[in-house]
Design an enzyme around this catalytic site. Structure first.
Site, PDB file in Angstrom:
ATOM      1  N   HIS A 537     -29.910  17.841  18.299  1.00 50.89           N
ATOM      2  CA  HIS A 537     -29.072  18.894  17.548  1.00 50.89           C
ATOM      3  C   HIS A 537     -29.913  20.072  16.997  1.00 50.89           C
ATOM      4  O   HIS A 537     -31.208  19.914  16.921  1.00 50.89           O
ATOM      5  CB  HIS A 537     -28.162  18.286  16.728  1.00 50.89           C
ATOM      6  CG  HIS A 537     -28.896  17.580  15.609  1.00 50.89           C
ATOM      7  ND1 HIS A 537     -29.383  18.533  14.461  1.00 50.89           N
ATOM      8  CD2 HIS A 537     -29.341  16.236  15.192  1.00 50.89           C
ATOM      9  CE1 HIS A 537     -30.012  17.692  13.564  1.00 50.89           C
ATOM     10  NE2 HIS A 537     -29.856  16.296  13.910  1.00 50.89           N
ATOM     11  N   CYS A 556     -32.632  11.267  14.731  1.00 48.06           N
ATOM     12  CA  CYS A 556     -32.252  12.068  15.607  1.00 48.06           C
ATOM     13  C   CYS A 556     -33.332  13.222  15.923  1.00 48.06           C
ATOM     14  O   CYS A 556     -34.288  13.112  15.173  1.00 48.06           O
ATOM     15  CB  CYS A 556     -31.129  13.007  15.149  1.00 48.06           C
ATOM     16  SG  CYS A 556     -29.641  11.971  15.381  1.00 48.06           S
TER      17      CYS A 556
END
Length: 705
Positions: A537, A556
């Site tokens: 992201h 992440c």
């Protein structure tokens, strides 16, 4: 009274002809019934019997049939030889102009027998019998011993049930004829496979894991049969390790998950034993990836093997250097092996000297230190063996474990319909690359997970769509480990951070952040659903991309240039749409937009602390998660072998315990959070399945890391 004797004689002749025809037909029918009940093996034997040539005679006439022939025909054998019947039958029903030649009759008979074998096998529900191998008399005792060995003690040599079953079936189809030896000597096939096993070190494997039997030393049929199975077992071990690795990834860490690709032992046996180059066929089980081939070449360079010259130190007495002490002079031994030893240890001074002096002893001591031997400076048997083994030092060990990790990856990283396109992210290098047609299309910097419980997992999954303006649903681990303790200190902290606090129906806490410029996920999320609940992201915190080491996230992967990344992927999956970074940025707003890929793109998250860059230089990176250390230990320990049965047992927990909220903390609503609306766990994690093309919908709840 009428004289009917003449007419009677004519009628008798007719009866005789009819009787002869009936006898012939009965004999033929009996033969057909007999043949139908015979086994395929009997028919095959008949097919091998030479067929007598038919006599070129005209068909019989009524005059040839006499009264006394009828009893003779009736007493004829009910089942005459099949070959005779086959030859005589055409003569009884065909005229001269259509009678086949002798050679044609032979061919017809053989083809008929072959078809009969096939039909018999088909009726019995079995596969056609295999072509029997003619076993020389010298090898027959070995075949018998091999049959007994497979029926009894095969488990000691082949401890994997599937491989043992494949080997038993393979040798049974050969009538247990030995494959690797003939008349007590190794066959060319055995020599080719043996050469590959002995060269296992070139592939980053250990030759000691694949013992090669000495057929010349096996002087009895029992010993030759055992040597046969030992070489077969070593070949299968090599193929399995080459394709899947010497250790299972779950033995290294619980946060590693790649698709399994075990070998098919029956296929390995067939491929290697029928190949024109058995050695190359066995080597083909190593990874076909360029990443692997590049590391293999650098491994040879590190070992000093790129020139093709390998220095071997011969056996002999231990050599020792005794330094000068008080009134005693130094003791320097002479030995013809010293010049080779100097060359092996890169001692250029006095290269031809036979003297084992202080400089040589110091070099031996340094070598002993590098291979974890006692640092005595004495050239003993263990040191000679280590010198003659493939060179090993810290850099070589790192290359070896990286080659091992590449064996875990899929054999094809990308999707063929998109030019073998894929994404590969190297955790310790903190870089992401988009590859297509074996070339780099685009690359960017990334931030990965912190060492420890927030480490970014190693995995292969497929990216299915991109979400523009994502909602950040705070994962339970962050809620209970970070945000609730912060609420104890400051009840208004979530409001000041722009976070929504809600309680689910089960009493657990749900915290989310709506889309926007300050969202923790930034403006874009790249979705590839996986068991570890991680994705890639954007981030509003850009300054971390300037660091050399960028392990700061909760697992992440933050992407430095998400708009360019999104445009690159969309142009691969939808080239006619002509996405640009500007077009992507034009979608930024307050509502989620999903861009679905018609064809998902594989995402490979790897851990390469050693790799070859685009300039052909070997690069090393810091082992931030300690993966190298664990794997080096496993490779040096016998427990590191045959770990394919190990399964991951320590998986992350995503349970959401009940928690008391401090007084003064306001919930954003009085009802249950949208996350408790009945959506499945993975729907809340990665969103509902998106529709093709851009779509907009209200914010939804997704667990993020």
């Amino acid at each position: 009274m009428r004289d009917t004797s003449h007419g009677r004689r004519g009628f008798d002749r007719v009866l005789i002809a009819v009787a002869a025809s009936f006898v012939a037909l009965s004999a033929t029918s009996a033969l057909g019934q007999s043949a139908a009940t015979r086994t395929a093996e009997d028919l095959a034997i008949d097919a091998a019997v030479p067929v007598p040539e038919p006599v070129d005679l005209p068909p019989p006439s009524i005059a040839d049939l006499k009264t006394e022939t009828a009893p003779a025909a009736a007493t004829a054998p009910a089942t005459p030889p099949a070959a005779e019947t086959t030859a005589a039958a055409p003569a009884a029903v065909k005229d001269d102009s259509k009678q086949p030649s002798a050679e044609a009759a032979k061919d017809t008979s053989k083809e008929t027998s072959k078809e009969a074998v096939k039909e018999s096998a088909k009726e019995s529900g079995e596969k056609p019998a295999h072509v029997a191998i003619t076993i020389p008399a010298t090898d027959q005792p070995v075949a018998e011993q091999l049959r007994d060995l497979l029926a009894g003690k095969a488990a000691k040599l082949l401890d994997r049930k599937a491989e043992r079953a494949a080997v038993e079936k393979f040798y049974a189809a050969r009538d247990y004829a030995p494959l690797w030896s003939s008349a007590g000597a190794a066959t060319p096939l055995a020599k080719s496979v043996t050469a590959r096993l002995r060269d296992a070190a070139a592939e980053g494997l250990s030759p000691t894991d694949y013992p090669v039997p000495d057929f010349a030393a096996a002087t009895t049929p029992a010993a030759l049969a055992e040597a046969e199975l030992k070489l077969t077992a070593s070949m299968l071990d090599y193929a399995r390790h080459a394709q899947s690795g010497r250790m299972h990834f779950s033995q290294v860490s619980a946060d590693i998950l790649y698709p399994e690709h075990p070998i098919d032992p029956a296929q390995v046996l067939a491929n290697v034993t029928t190949a024109s180059d058995p050695s190359a066929a066995l080597a083909s089980y190593n990874p076909p990836l360029k990443l692997y081939r590049d590391l293999k070449a650098k491994l040879a360079e590190l070992r000093g093997e790129s020139s093709g010259t390998t220095i071997t130190i011969g056996d002999g007495p231990a050599l020792k250097y005794v330094p000068e002490r008080k009134k005693k002079p130094a003791v320097e031994m002479d030995d013809p092996r010293v010049p080779q030893l100097r060359a092996r240890l890169s001692i250029s001074e006095n290269a031809d000297s036979l003297r084992y002096d202080a400089k040589v002893a110091a070099a031996v001591r340094k070598f002993q230190e590098s291979v974890d031997l006692p640092e005595t400076g004495v050239l003993d048997e263990r040191t000679v063996k280590a010198l003659n083994s493939p060179k090993r030092d810290r850099h070589i060990d790192i290359v070896l474990v990286n080659m091992e990790r590449l064996r875990w990856l899929p054999r094809q990283l990308g999707v063929p319909s998109l030019g073998n396109a894929y994404v590969i992210l190297n955790i310790p290098d903190f870089t992401l690359k988009v590859m297509q047609n074996d070339a780099q299309v685009w690359t960017t910097r990334v931030v990965t997970g912190k060492p420890g419980k927030h480490a970014t997992p190693m995995l292969t999954e497929t990216m299915k769509y991109i979400t523009v303006n994502p909602t950040w649903n705070v994962p339970p681990s962050i809620i209970y480990n970070e945000y609730l303790p912060a609420l104890q200190q400051d009840p208004t902290v979530l409001q000041r951070m722009g976070l929504r606090l809600e309680r689910n129906r089960d009493g657990s806490i749900h915290i989310s952040q709506p889309p926007g410029e300050g969202n923790a996920l930034g403006r874009i999320r790249f979705n590839f659903p996986n068991k570890f609940l991680v994705y890639q992201h954007d981030t509003p915190d850009k300054h971390l991309f300037g660091r050399e080491e960028r392990a700061f996230s909760h697992g992440c992967m933050r992407v430095q240039n998400p708009d360019q990344y999104a445009a690159t992927l969309l142009n691969i999956t939808m080239p006619n749409e002509r996405y640009t970074p500007e077009r992507i940025r034009g979608m930024y707003g307050r509502s989620e937009i999903d861009l679905k890929f018609p064809t998902p793109i594989p995402v490979n998250i790897t851990y390469q602390t050693a790799f070859v860059d685009d300039a052909g230089k070997l690069q090393f990176r810091k082992d931030i998660y300690g993966r190298d250390a664990v794997m080096i230990s496993l490779m040096r320990d016998s427990r590191g072998k045959d770990l394919e049965s190990i399964v991951a047992h320590a998986q992350p927990s995503y349970s959401r315990p009940r928690a008391d909220i401090p007084q003064g903390v306001a919930f954003n609503d009085n009802g249950p959070a949208q996350g408790a609306s009945g959506f499945s766990f993975f729907e809340r994690l990665f969103g509902l399945p998106p529709h093709p093309g851009p779509t907009q919908r209200p914010p939804r709840n997704v667990f993020a890391r």
